[in-house]
Design a protein around this motif. Structure first.
Motif, PDB file in Angstrom:
ATOM      1  N   ARG A   1       1.376  -1.570   0.350  1.00 17.29           N
ATOM      2  CA  ARG A   1      -0.125   0.261  -0.188  1.00 17.29           C
ATOM      3  C   ARG A   1       1.212   1.508  -0.187  1.00 17.29           C
ATOM      4  NH1 ARG A   1      -5.166  -1.563   1.582  1.00 17.29           N
ATOM      5  NH2 ARG A   1      -4.903  -3.578   2.069  1.00 17.29           N
ATOM      6  N   PRO A   2       0.340   2.147  -0.249  1.00 18.48           N
ATOM      7  CA  PRO A   2       0.817   3.334  -0.354  1.00 18.48           C
ATOM      8  C   PRO A   2       2.127   4.030   0.980  1.00 18.48           C
ATOM      9  CG  PRO A   2      -1.053   4.130  -1.337  1.00 18.48           C
ATOM     10  CD  PRO A   2      -0.453   2.549  -0.748  1.00 18.48           C
ATOM     11  N   GLY A   3       1.422   3.722   2.361  1.00 14.61           N
ATOM     12  CA  GLY A   3       1.987   3.360   3.296  1.00 14.61           C
ATOM     13  C   GLY A   3       3.254   2.395   3.586  1.00 14.61           C
ATOM     14  N   GLY A   4       3.250   1.745   2.407  1.00 15.18           N
ATOM     15  CA  GLY A   4       4.579   0.296   3.168  1.00 15.18           C
ATOM     16  C   GLY A   4       3.708  -0.650   3.746  1.00 15.18           C
ATOM     17  N   SER A   5       2.252  -0.662   3.678  1.00 12.42           N
ATOM     18  CA  SER A   5       1.676  -1.920   4.525  1.00 12.42           C
ATOM     19  C   SER A   5       1.545  -3.166   2.880  1.00 12.42           C
ATOM     20  CB  SER A   5       0.508  -1.578   5.343  1.00 12.42           C
ATOM     21  OG  SER A   5      -0.039  -1.477   4.551  1.00 12.42           O
ATOM     22  N   VAL A   6       2.011  -4.536   3.459  1.00 13.75           N
ATOM     23  CA  VAL A   6       1.060  -4.750   2.454  1.00 13.75           C
ATOM     24  C   VAL A   6       0.112  -5.109   2.189  1.00 13.75           C
ATOM     25  CG1 VAL A   6       1.358  -7.971   2.216  1.00 13.75           C
ATOM     26  CG2 VAL A   6       2.468  -7.047   3.464  1.00 13.75           C
ATOM     27  N   TRP A   7      -0.900  -4.534   0.936  1.00  8.75           N
ATOM     28  CA  TRP A   7      -1.087  -4.579  -0.161  1.00  8.75           C
ATOM     29  C   TRP A   7      -1.880  -5.984  -0.087  1.00  8.75           C
ATOM     30  CZ3 TRP A   7      -3.606  -7.182  -3.886  1.00  8.75           C
ATOM     31  CH2 TRP A   7      -4.672  -6.547  -4.602  1.00  8.75           C
ATOM     32  N   THR A   8      -3.742  -5.759   0.317  1.00  8.27           N
ATOM     33  CA  THR A   8      -4.936  -7.108  -0.232  1.00  8.27           C
ATOM     34  C   THR A   8      -5.413  -7.183  -1.211  1.00  8.27           C
ATOM     35  OG1 THR A   8      -5.372  -6.608   2.235  1.00  8.27           O
ATOM     36  CG2 THR A   8      -3.135  -8.241   2.482  1.00  8.27           C
ATOM     37  N   THR A   9      -6.349  -7.980  -1.482  1.00  8.73           N
ATOM     38  CA  THR A   9      -7.156  -8.450  -2.105  1.00  8.73           C
ATOM     39  C   THR A   9      -8.854  -8.069  -1.567  1.00  8.73           C
ATOM     40  OG1 THR A   9      -7.890 -10.777  -2.253  1.00  8.73           O
ATOM     41  CG2 THR A   9      -6.200  -9.966  -3.846  1.00  8.73           C
TER      42      THR A   9
ATOM     43  N   PHE B   1      -1.079 -10.273 -12.486  1.00 14.16           N
ATOM     44  CA  PHE B   1      -0.485  -9.161 -11.403  1.00 14.16           C
ATOM     45  C   PHE B   1      -2.335  -9.623 -11.220  1.00 14.16           C
ATOM     46  CE2 PHE B   1       2.061  -7.455 -13.998  1.00 14.16           C
ATOM     47  CZ  PHE B   1       3.236  -6.597 -12.766  1.00 14.16           C
ATOM     48  N   PRO B   2      -2.832  -8.417  -9.672  1.00 19.66           N
ATOM     49  CA  PRO B   2      -3.915  -8.582  -9.113  1.00 19.66           C
ATOM     50  C   PRO B   2      -4.916  -8.592  -9.499  1.00 19.66           C
ATOM     51  CG  PRO B   2      -2.940  -7.895  -7.510  1.00 19.66           C
ATOM     52  CD  PRO B   2      -1.436  -8.139  -8.803  1.00 19.66           C
ATOM     53  N   SER B   3      -6.656  -8.579 -10.267  1.00 21.15           N
ATOM     54  CA  SER B   3      -6.864  -8.475 -10.338  1.00 21.15           C
ATOM     55  C   SER B   3      -8.202  -7.544  -9.729  1.00 21.15           C
ATOM     56  CB  SER B   3      -7.583  -8.758 -11.549  1.00 21.15           C
ATOM     57  OG  SER B   3      -8.055 -10.624 -10.828  1.00 21.15           O
ATOM     58  N   ASP B   4      -8.756  -7.801  -8.557  1.00 23.20           N
ATOM     59  CA  ASP B   4      -9.454  -7.430  -7.438  1.00 23.20           C
ATOM     60  C   ASP B   4      -8.910  -6.851  -6.295  1.00 23.20           C
ATOM     61  OD1 ASP B   4      -8.788  -9.983  -6.043  1.00 23.20           O
ATOM     62  OD2 ASP B   4     -10.243  -9.623  -4.699  1.00 23.20           O
ATOM     63  N   GLY B   5      -9.761  -5.801  -5.798  1.00 26.36           N
ATOM     64  CA  GLY B   5      -9.150  -4.827  -4.363  1.00 26.36           C
ATOM     65  C   GLY B   5      -8.858  -3.168  -5.048  1.00 26.36           C
ATOM     66  N   ASP B   6      -8.398  -2.786  -4.343  1.00 23.73           N
ATOM     67  CA  ASP B   6      -8.069  -1.467  -4.411  1.00 23.73           C
ATOM     68  C   ASP B   6      -6.332  -1.174  -6.017  1.00 23.73           C
ATOM     69  OD1 ASP B   6      -7.255   1.094  -5.035  1.00 23.73           O
ATOM     70  OD2 ASP B   6      -6.949   1.969  -3.307  1.00 23.73           O
ATOM     71  N   VAL B   7      -6.755  -2.363  -6.903  1.00 24.61           N
ATOM     72  CA  VAL B   7      -5.357  -2.357  -8.143  1.00 24.61           C
ATOM     73  C   VAL B   7      -4.689  -0.952  -7.927  1.00 24.61           C
ATOM     74  CG1 VAL B   7      -6.365  -4.288  -8.558  1.00 24.61           C
ATOM     75  CG2 VAL B   7      -6.734  -2.635 -10.119  1.00 24.61           C
ATOM     76  N   ASP B   8      -5.500   0.033  -8.141  1.00 24.52           N
ATOM     77  CA  ASP B   8      -5.170   1.397  -8.368  1.00 24.52           C
ATOM     78  C   ASP B   8      -4.136   2.278  -7.141  1.00 24.52           C
ATOM     79  OD1 ASP B   8      -5.903   1.556 -10.514  1.00 24.52           O
ATOM     80  OD2 ASP B   8      -7.843   2.197 -10.388  1.00 24.52           O
ATOM     81  N   GLY B   9      -3.836   1.230  -5.729  1.00 26.06           N
ATOM     82  CA  GLY B   9      -3.929   1.848  -4.834  1.00 26.06           C
ATOM     83  C   GLY B   9      -2.843   0.707  -4.752  1.00 26.06           C
ATOM     84  N   ALA B  10      -2.140  -0.374  -5.387  1.00 29.12           N
ATOM     85  CA  ALA B  10      -1.439  -0.871  -5.199  1.00 29.12           C
ATOM     86  C   ALA B  10      -0.086  -0.594  -5.784  1.00 29.12           C
ATOM     87  CB  ALA B  10      -0.855  -2.360  -6.271  1.00 29.12           C
TER      88      ALA B  10
END
Length: 196
Positions: free
Chosen positions: A4-12, A52-61
């Motif tokens: 995520r932009p803050g450095g935490s792990v992005w998730t679906t 690449f992932p397709s669900d969740g906030d993919v624009d925020g990855a």
């Protein structure tokens, strides 16, 4: 991992994290596991979810180490890398791709014509339930499973033309009668698939 932009792990949306396709350490790890399987005697390795992932906030990855290389080229380059490392073992490389990946850009980095240059087998996930109404020019793909598989493979054959890759589609058996499953199998055979 994708962040995520803050450095935490992005998730679906389901809370699942993804590895970063731009990170070569991920490539090395995945192919090292494949090499261990090859040394144990497996003659084919399938790279499923090679995308690449397709669900969740993919624009925020956020992809640390991201370059200007397109998603499609990154995934194709990974398959080429895997193929090169597995070649000494005589192990075949296969990939599972979304059924619509040969029809249109899904934004997930699956470009069959590039991937097929380094894969022995390409397996389109041609489950009719995954297609929306109107896809492939079919009013209701779920209602026409044989035609859905046939048209999916038409697009894939066009995309992988000239490559060594064989088509082996995944067909859907759940929620279908024996006749509907056989319609998908017959469609695959009509398209010259080397299995299903």
């Amino acid at each position: 991992a994708v962040q995520r932009p803050g450095g935490s792990v992005w998730t679906t949306n389901a809370g699942i994290g993804w590895v970063n396709p731009y990170d070569r350490r991920v490539w090395d790890y995945c192919v090292s596991v494949a090499e261990a399987a090859a040394r144990a005697g497996f003659d084919q390795i399938m790279f499923d979810y090679v995308r690449f992932p397709s669900d969740g906030d993919v624009d925020g990855a956020v992809y640390p180490g991201r370059t200007s290389v397109s998603k499609g080229r990154v995934i194709a380059d990974f398959v080429a890398y895997a193929n090169k490392r597995l070649e000494p073992y005589g192990t075949k490389v296969s990939t599972a791709l979304f059924g619509l990946a040969a029809t249109r850009d899904l934004g997930i980095g699956q470009v069959p014509r590039w991937i097929s240059k380094s894969a022995d087998t390409v397996s389109p996930m041609s489950y009719p339930v995954l297609y929306g109404d109107g896809e492939l020019g079919i009013e209701s793909p779920r209602a026409e499973p044989g035609e859905t598989v046939f048209r999916t493979l038409t697009d894939f054959r066009r995309q992988i033309k000239g490559s060594r890759a064989q088509l082996v589609p995944w067909v859907q058996d759940w929620d279908y009668s024996t006749e509907e499953v056989l319609a998908q199998i017959n469609a695959a055979r009509l398209q010259g698939a080397k299995g299903y």
